[in-house]
Design a protein around this motif. Structure first.
Motif, PDB file in Angstrom:
ATOM      1  N   HIS A   1       0.751  -1.177  -0.078  1.00  0.00           N
ATOM      2  CA  HIS A   1       0.041   0.084   0.133  1.00  0.00           C
ATOM      3  C   HIS A   1       0.894   1.242   0.073  1.00  0.00           C
ATOM      4  O   HIS A   1       0.631   2.282  -0.765  1.00  0.00           O
ATOM      5  CB  HIS A   1      -0.807  -0.157   1.281  1.00  0.00           C
ATOM      6  N   HIS A   2       1.814   1.336   0.748  1.00  0.00           N
ATOM      7  CA  HIS A   2       2.930   2.202   0.703  1.00  0.00           C
ATOM      8  C   HIS A   2       3.653   2.390  -0.656  1.00  0.00           C
ATOM      9  O   HIS A   2       3.785   3.557  -1.067  1.00  0.00           O
ATOM     10  CB  HIS A   2       3.750   2.240   2.211  1.00  0.00           C
TER      11      HIS A   2
ATOM     12  N   GLN B   1       2.673   1.526  -3.498  1.00  0.00           N
ATOM     13  CA  GLN B   1       2.074   2.101  -4.440  1.00  0.00           C
ATOM     14  C   GLN B   1       2.157   3.637  -4.841  1.00  0.00           C
ATOM     15  O   GLN B   1       1.872   4.257  -5.823  1.00  0.00           O
ATOM     16  CB  GLN B   1       0.537   1.389  -4.444  1.00  0.00           C
ATOM     17  N   LYS B   2       2.295   4.189  -3.642  1.00  0.00           N
ATOM     18  CA  LYS B   2       2.237   5.551  -3.609  1.00  0.00           C
ATOM     19  C   LYS B   2       3.390   6.437  -4.043  1.00  0.00           C
ATOM     20  O   LYS B   2       3.532   7.652  -4.341  1.00  0.00           O
ATOM     21  CB  LYS B   2       1.891   6.111  -2.257  1.00  0.00           C
ATOM     22  N   LEU B   3       4.645   5.513  -4.287  1.00  0.00           N
ATOM     23  CA  LEU B   3       5.888   6.105  -4.613  1.00  0.00           C
ATOM     24  C   LEU B   3       5.947   6.334  -6.176  1.00  0.00           C
ATOM     25  O   LEU B   3       5.579   5.279  -6.740  1.00  0.00           O
ATOM     26  CB  LEU B   3       6.906   5.266  -4.143  1.00  0.00           C
TER      27      LEU B   3
ATOM     28  N   LYS C   1       7.462   3.323  -7.983  1.00  0.00           N
ATOM     29  CA  LYS C   1       6.816   2.028  -8.119  1.00  0.00           C
ATOM     30  C   LYS C   1       7.424   0.857  -7.858  1.00  0.00           C
ATOM     31  O   LYS C   1       7.374  -0.112  -8.544  1.00  0.00           O
ATOM     32  CB  LYS C   1       6.098   2.126  -9.743  1.00  0.00           C
TER      33      LYS C   1
ATOM     34  N   THR D   1      -2.830  -6.221  -6.207  1.00  0.00           N
ATOM     35  CA  THR D   1      -2.519  -4.954  -5.408  1.00  0.00           C
ATOM     36  C   THR D   1      -3.110  -5.152  -4.170  1.00  0.00           C
ATOM     37  O   THR D   1      -3.999  -5.716  -3.818  1.00  0.00           O
ATOM     38  CB  THR D   1      -3.157  -3.911  -6.250  1.00  0.00           C
TER      39      THR D   1
END
Length: 147
Positions: free
Chosen positions: A112-113, A115-117, A120, A145
């Motif tokens: 989850h963390h 996916q925000k970067l 990727k 995911t």
């Protein structure tokens, strides 16, 4: 931390990093079929997280090791896992804090963390050793995911 070779995941990413963590936590499995594990008891969990990707961030990291520690160790260390009702519950066996579910929840937390970067990276596996003779590995199916 015990020095150990973990099962490898075959992949085509350029970079792979592994972070080892040690987490002391208590839990119980809320079902009669768990036998003695139905009682509150504790473990020193040895956790290995494998993250891979093709691009580094502005600091030259795939992901900062301290971020992985904060996501898992700072949340779960010296706690009772059953008390984390945001990720575990006593009603649905898919959310009992078994070693299998703990590994999956840790993967979901990390993914989850990630996916925000912008770069990727992805979490390929989470290895959780509950006792010296018992461990579990969670590897997501292709395309899975985090929720």
């Amino acid at each position: 931390m015990i020095q150990q070779i973990y099962p490898q995941v075959q992949h085509d990413f350029t970079y792979e990093l592994n972070k080892d963590l040690q987490i002391a936590a208590a839990h119980y499995i809320p079902t009669e079929s768990a036998g003695k594990c139905k009682q509150l008891h504790g473990h020193t969990y040895f956790v290995n997280v494998t993250v891979a990707g093709d691009q580094l961030d502005d600091a030259g990291f795939l992901v900062n090791f301290q971020v992985l520690k904060k996501l898992l160790h700072d949340k779960f260390d010296h706690t009772t896992l059953n008390d984390h009702t945001d990720v575990f519950n006593n009603k649905d066996s898919n959310y009992f804090p078994t070693t299998e579910v703990v590994a999956r929840v840790m993967w979901e937390t990390i993914e989850h963390h990630l996916q925000k970067l912008p770069s990727k990276p992805t979490c390929l596996q989470v290895f959780v050793r509950e006792t010296p003779t018992s461990y579990c590995i969670y590897r997501p199916k292709k395309g899975r995911t985090a929720q």
